[in-house]
Design a protein around this motif. Structure first.
Motif, mmCIF file in Angstrom:
data_model
loop_
_atom_site.group_PDB
_atom_site.id
_atom_site.type_symbol
_atom_site.label_atom_id
_atom_site.label_comp_id
_atom_site.label_asym_id
_atom_site.label_seq_id
_atom_site.Cartn_x
_atom_site.Cartn_y
_atom_site.Cartn_z
ATOM 1 N N ASN A 197 29.860 -27.124 18.989
ATOM 2 C CA ASN A 197 29.392 -26.873 17.623
ATOM 3 C C ASN A 197 30.550 -26.987 16.647
ATOM 4 O OD1 ASN A 197 30.661 -24.220 17.071
ATOM 5 N ND2 ASN A 197 29.301 -23.502 18.685
ATOM 6 N N GLU A 198 30.226 -26.992 15.357
ATOM 7 C CA GLU A 198 31.228 -27.270 14.333
ATOM 8 C C GLU A 198 32.357 -26.257 14.286
ATOM 9 O OE1 GLU A 198 29.395 -27.821 10.559
ATOM 10 O OE2 GLU A 198 28.482 -29.712 11.149
ATOM 11 N N GLY A 199 32.139 -25.046 14.742
ATOM 12 C CA GLY A 199 33.194 -24.046 14.697
ATOM 13 C C GLY A 199 34.251 -24.214 15.764
ATOM 14 N N GLU A 200 33.965 -25.002 16.779
ATOM 15 C CA GLU A 200 34.843 -25.052 17.951
ATOM 16 C C GLU A 200 35.957 -26.099 17.931
ATOM 17 O OE1 GLU A 200 31.984 -25.339 21.139
ATOM 18 O OE2 GLU A 200 31.615 -23.190 21.120
ATOM 19 N N PRO A 201 35.831 -27.251 17.248
ATOM 20 C CA PRO A 201 36.913 -28.242 17.348
ATOM 21 C C PRO A 201 38.263 -27.730 16.881
ATOM 22 C CG PRO A 201 34.954 -29.252 16.416
ATOM 23 C CD PRO A 201 34.690 -27.780 16.498
ATOM 24 N N ARG A 202 38.293 -27.000 15.778
ATOM 25 C CA ARG A 202 39.557 -26.503 15.248
ATOM 26 C C ARG A 202 40.242 -25.554 16.236
ATOM 27 N NH1 ARG A 202 39.463 -28.363 10.426
ATOM 28 N NH2 ARG A 202 37.300 -28.008 9.883
ATOM 29 N N GLN A 203 39.460 -24.655 16.855
ATOM 30 C CA GLN A 203 40.026 -23.730 17.837
ATOM 31 C C GLN A 203 40.527 -24.476 19.067
ATOM 32 O OE1 GLN A 203 40.609 -20.332 17.452
ATOM 33 N NE2 GLN A 203 41.848 -20.760 19.279
ATOM 34 N N ALA A 204 39.789 -25.472 19.508
ATOM 35 C CA ALA A 204 40.217 -26.266 20.669
ATOM 36 C C ALA A 204 41.527 -26.994 20.375
ATOM 37 C CB ALA A 204 39.123 -27.259 21.058
ATOM 38 N N LEU A 205 41.677 -27.535 19.171
ATOM 39 C CA LEU A 205 42.920 -28.213 18.796
ATOM 40 C C LEU A 205 44.077 -27.226 18.700
ATOM 41 C CD1 LEU A 205 41.379 -30.649 16.188
ATOM 42 C CD2 LEU A 205 42.508 -31.328 18.323
#
Length: 169
Positions: free
Chosen positions: A8-16
């Motif tokens: 979901n949209e909230g997760e890419p930033r945390q994964a990076l």
């Protein structure tokens, strides 16, 4: 570390952020559209580190356990407001690689000096870059006079091998 599955949209930033902290070296994006929401997706480290970011993943028994090898099902969208994705390793990282694959980057925009509207890949010394099965659509530079800034739609900067395979820009 284990691959990180983004759904979901909230997760890419945390994964990076986790990848930059050396907690993972593989980010798998589930099929879908991920909007930047006013801030580009960014990874920046100076640690010798591999990173693979791939799209096309889907759910069979578990999230991200199977992958379609094409770009159209996983979309990162800058909404004509921001650049889409920047991946930078400023360190000395011989024998490592940065890999971006199986996704569409669309509607990236920039008026920031030195920024790429859709994709920036900056590899460290000795680090290979791989861009494979990536489609870049309707990204643009929003330069306004005076035209004294330098921007691109896609920037690849490497001090080792660059593998540019089956992409459409």
């Amino acid at each position: 570390g284990e691959p990180v599955c983004v759904s979901n949209e909230g997760e890419p930033r945390q994964a990076l952020a986790d990848a930059a902290a050396n907690l993972t070296d593989e980010i798998r994006l589930m099929e879908g559209t991920y909007f930047t929401g006013g801030q580009l997706f960014s990874y920046d480290t100076s640690t010798p580190h591999n990173l693979s970011i791939s799209g096309g993943w889907y759910w069979d028994h578990d999230p991200c356990d199977f992958q379609h090898q094409h770009a159209d099902a996983t979309i990162l969208d800058g909404q004509n407001v921001t650049a889409v994705l920047s991946v930078t390793n400023n360190g000395n990282a011989p024998g490592t690689s940065l890999s971006i694959s199986n996704r569409t980057l669309r509607k990236g925009a920039t008026s920031t000096n030195g920024q790429a509207a859709a994709l920036a890949l900056f590899g460290a010394l000795g680090q290979d870059l791989r861009m494979q099965n990536v489609v870049v659509l309707s990204s643009h530079n929003t330069t306004v006079p005076p035209l004294n800034i330098f921007t691109n739609v896609v920037t690849l900067n490497a001090f080792a091998n660059v593998y540019f395979i089956n992409n459409v820009i």
